[in-house]
Design a protein around this motif. Structure first.
Motif, PDB file in Angstrom:
ATOM      1  N   ARG A   1       7.398  12.841 -15.896  1.00 12.36           N
ATOM      2  CA  ARG A   1       6.411  13.814 -16.366  1.00 12.36           C
ATOM      3  C   ARG A   1       5.320  13.173 -17.231  1.00 12.36           C
ATOM      4  N   GLU A   2       5.664  12.086 -17.921  1.00 15.28           N
ATOM      5  CA  GLU A   2       4.684  11.456 -18.803  1.00 15.28           C
ATOM      6  C   GLU A   2       3.865  10.365 -18.104  1.00 15.28           C
ATOM      7  N   ASP A   3       4.161  10.093 -16.834  1.00 15.55           N
ATOM      8  CA  ASP A   3       3.538   8.949 -16.151  1.00 15.55           C
ATOM      9  C   ASP A   3       2.233   9.357 -15.473  1.00 15.55           C
ATOM     10  N   ASP A   4       1.223   9.674 -16.277  1.00 17.73           N
ATOM     11  CA  ASP A   4      -0.069  10.108 -15.749  1.00 17.73           C
ATOM     12  C   ASP A   4      -0.789   9.011 -14.987  1.00 17.73           C
ATOM     13  N   VAL A   5      -0.639   7.767 -15.437  1.00 16.84           N
ATOM     14  CA  VAL A   5      -1.356   6.664 -14.801  1.00 16.84           C
ATOM     15  C   VAL A   5      -0.886   6.473 -13.365  1.00 16.84           C
ATOM     16  N   LEU A   6       0.423   6.389 -13.169  1.00 17.04           N
ATOM     17  CA  LEU A   6       0.937   6.193 -11.819  1.00 17.04           C
ATOM     18  C   LEU A   6       0.608   7.388 -10.940  1.00 17.04           C
ATOM     19  N   ARG A   7       0.728   8.582 -11.486  1.00 16.92           N
ATOM     20  CA  ARG A   7       0.396   9.770 -10.708  1.00 16.92           C
ATOM     21  C   ARG A   7      -1.056   9.709 -10.224  1.00 16.92           C
ATOM     22  N   GLY A   8      -1.954   9.337 -11.112  1.00 11.43           N
ATOM     23  CA  GLY A   8      -3.354   9.243 -10.736  1.00 11.43           C
ATOM     24  C   GLY A   8      -3.604   8.182  -9.684  1.00 11.43           C
ATOM     25  N   ASP A   9      -2.950   7.032  -9.822  1.00 13.34           N
ATOM     26  CA  ASP A   9      -3.126   5.950  -8.847  1.00 13.34           C
ATOM     27  C   ASP A   9      -2.595   6.356  -7.472  1.00 13.34           C
ATOM     28  N   VAL A  10      -1.430   7.002  -7.446  1.00  9.19           N
ATOM     29  CA  VAL A  10      -0.857   7.427  -6.170  1.00  9.19           C
ATOM     30  C   VAL A  10      -1.717   8.520  -5.538  1.00  9.19           C
ATOM     31  N   ASN A  11      -2.194   9.451  -6.360  1.00  3.09           N
ATOM     32  CA  ASN A  11      -3.098  10.483  -5.850  1.00  3.09           C
ATOM     33  C   ASN A  11      -4.313   9.868  -5.162  1.00  3.09           C
ATOM     34  N   SER A  12      -4.907   8.872  -5.801  1.00  2.00           N
ATOM     35  CA  SER A  12      -6.089   8.233  -5.236  1.00  2.00           C
ATOM     36  C   SER A  12      -5.755   7.531  -3.919  1.00  2.00           C
ATOM     37  N   ALA A  13      -4.615   6.861  -3.876  1.00  2.00           N
ATOM     38  CA  ALA A  13      -4.212   6.170  -2.647  1.00  2.00           C
ATOM     39  C   ALA A  13      -3.965   7.162  -1.515  1.00  2.00           C
ATOM     40  N   LEU A  14      -3.296   8.276  -1.817  1.00  2.00           N
ATOM     41  CA  LEU A  14      -3.035   9.287  -0.793  1.00  2.00           C
ATOM     42  C   LEU A  14      -4.342   9.868  -0.258  1.00  2.00           C
ATOM     43  N   ALA A  15      -5.299  10.082  -1.146  1.00  2.00           N
ATOM     44  CA  ALA A  15      -6.585  10.635  -0.719  1.00  2.00           C
ATOM     45  C   ALA A  15      -7.344   9.649   0.153  1.00  2.00           C
ATOM     46  N   ARG A  16      -7.339   8.382  -0.238  1.00  2.00           N
ATOM     47  CA  ARG A  16      -8.075   7.378   0.530  1.00  2.00           C
ATOM     48  C   ARG A  16      -7.507   7.189   1.936  1.00  2.00           C
ATOM     49  N   HIS A  17      -6.210   7.442   2.098  1.00  2.00           N
ATOM     50  CA  HIS A  17      -5.560   7.174   3.385  1.00  2.00           C
ATOM     51  C   HIS A  17      -5.100   8.461   4.073  1.00  2.00           C
ATOM     52  N   LYS A  18      -5.762   9.565   3.768  1.00  2.00           N
ATOM     53  CA  LYS A  18      -5.342  10.857   4.315  1.00  2.00           C
ATOM     54  C   LYS A  18      -5.303  10.851   5.847  1.00  2.00           C
ATOM     55  N   ALA A  19      -6.334  10.329   6.486  1.00  2.00           N
ATOM     56  CA  ALA A  19      -6.373  10.329   7.954  1.00  2.00           C
ATOM     57  C   ALA A  19      -5.226   9.510   8.532  1.00  2.00           C
ATOM     58  N   GLU A  20      -4.942   8.381   7.923  1.00  2.00           N
ATOM     59  CA  GLU A  20      -3.856   7.527   8.378  1.00  2.00           C
ATOM     60  C   GLU A  20      -2.500   8.221   8.205  1.00  2.00           C
ATOM     61  N   ILE A  21      -2.337   8.898   7.087  1.00  2.00           N
ATOM     62  CA  ILE A  21      -1.082   9.611   6.823  1.00  2.00           C
ATOM     63  C   ILE A  21      -0.921  10.789   7.771  1.00  2.00           C
ATOM     64  N   ASP A  22      -1.996  11.529   8.022  1.00  2.00           N
ATOM     65  CA  ASP A  22      -1.932  12.646   8.970  1.00  2.00           C
ATOM     66  C   ASP A  22      -1.519  12.160  10.361  1.00  2.00           C
ATOM     67  N   ALA A  23      -2.085  11.037  10.789  1.00  2.00           N
ATOM     68  CA  ALA A  23      -1.736  10.488  12.099  1.00  2.00           C
ATOM     69  C   ALA A  23      -0.261  10.074  12.146  1.00  2.00           C
ATOM     70  N   LEU A  24       0.228   9.537  11.051  1.00  2.00           N
ATOM     71  CA  LEU A  24       1.627   9.126  10.962  1.00  2.00           C
ATOM     72  C   LEU A  24       2.554  10.334  11.051  1.00  2.00           C
ATOM     73  N   LEU A  25       2.211  11.410  10.351  1.00  2.00           N
ATOM     74  CA  LEU A  25       3.018  12.630  10.397  1.00  2.00           C
ATOM     75  C   LEU A  25       3.041  13.205  11.815  1.00  2.00           C
ATOM     76  N   SER A  26       1.926  13.160  12.503  1.00  2.00           N
ATOM     77  CA  SER A  26       1.884  13.628  13.889  1.00  2.00           C
ATOM     78  C   SER A  26       2.772  12.770  14.780  1.00  2.00           C
ATOM     79  N   GLN A  27       2.745  11.481  14.558  1.00  2.00           N
ATOM     80  CA  GLN A  27       3.580  10.561  15.338  1.00  2.00           C
ATOM     81  C   GLN A  27       5.063  10.895  15.193  1.00  2.00           C
ATOM     82  N   TYR A  28       5.470  11.326  14.005  1.00  2.00           N
ATOM     83  CA  TYR A  28       6.869  11.658  13.753  1.00  2.00           C
ATOM     84  C   TYR A  28       7.196  13.114  14.110  1.00  2.00           C
ATOM     85  N   GLY A  29       6.245  13.834  14.656  1.00  2.00           N
ATOM     86  CA  GLY A  29       6.504  15.209  15.092  1.00  2.00           C
ATOM     87  C   GLY A  29       6.600  16.213  13.975  1.00  2.00           C
TER      88      GLY A  29
END
Length: 279
Positions: free
Chosen positions: A239-267
């Protein structure tokens, strides 16, 4: 000593290489580490071989952050977060429901729901209110070591549809690979007529059956005042780890298209903000 002599350039080259080596030593020594806790036998989400889609997504995040990815493997039973993240064994837990109180969660990176699983040549069911359910053998997931009722079991129980339910533990026989697959396999073999299964699990294992299966998101999406069938999925940090949360949020946003394609691949059956299926 002449500035153009070979020995002068050799000395400068040696000094330059030594400086370069010193420059890179601290980077290797202090490289960032992304410590993840995950289940070693829980496909399609994760396994110890790194074959799950959560494994693949945290690899994307780690690469984006320039971090070395390390795992602590722990069976995802009751007490998982307490015994892993809160015990300091890891810093990130993928695949957690958004706004889970015991964690600080990232922005969701997908939304899914429970689904009805039937054979393609079987009845087409989309609602808990469908009268066909009363005559069908229905497979349901039982949660936890005590076999607690999942939301679909509660929804069926509210309608008095209890006479033909067949329970399949979410955890299953942990000594065998892919224990959650049994409920989907039971639909394919005709052991049951229909199953109500968490969407990502259903979509992945339906692809692997010898007969075609139909995947239909359940309705209503929220049954009664407080029984959701649809969930946003995030990653969790302390709950106190704001830095890591922010970094992961940014990474997820930058790679949204790649992640969406991966989720589709796994059905993974996904829903948009309005609850409609993502095509």
């Amino acid at each position: 000593m002449c500035s153009g002599c070979p020995e002068h350039w050799a000395a400068r080259l040696a000094l330059g290489m030594a400086a370069l080596a010193l420059l890179f030593l601290p980077v290797g020594a202090n490289a960032r580490e992304l410590r993840v806790c995950a289940d070693p036998n829980n496909m399609p989400f994760s396994n110890a071989a790194g074959q799950g889609f959560e494994n693949r997504i945290v690899e994307i995040v780690a690469a984006d952050l320039g971090a070395k990815l390390t795992y602590t493997w722990w069976a995802q039973r009751r007490g998982f977060v307490r015994n892993t993240l809160k015990a300091g064994l890891c810093d990130l837990v993928p695949g957690t429901p958004a706004n889970l109180e015991m964690l600080r969660t990232t922005t969701p990176y997908y939304r899914s729901s429970y689904v009805f699983v039937t054979r393609q040549d079987g009845p087409d069911v989309a609602s808990f209110n469908d009268p066909q359910l009363r005559a069908m053998r229905i497979g349901v997931q039982l949660i936890g070591d005590d076999g607690a009722n999942s939301p679909p079991v509660q929804a069926l129980g509210r309608r008095g549809i209890v006479g033909h339910l067949v329970g399949y533990p979410v955890y299953g026989d942990y000594s065998a690979p892919n224990p959650p697959a049994r409920i989907v396999e039971a639909v394919a073999t005709g052991e049951i007529d229909l199953a109500v299964v968490w969407g990502p699990l259903a979509g992945y294992f339906a692809q692997k059956q010898k007969v075609p299966l139909r995947i239909t998101p359940v309705t209503p999406r929220i049954d009664g005042p407080q029984l959701p069938m649809i969930y946003d999925i995030s990653m969790g940090v302390r709950r106190e780890d704001d830095v890591l949360r922010g970094d992961v949020n940014s990474a997820l946003a930058r790679h949204k298209a790649e992640i969406d394609a991966l989720l589709s691949q796994y059905g993974v059956p996904r829903l948009d903000g309005s609850g409609s299926p993502v095509r």
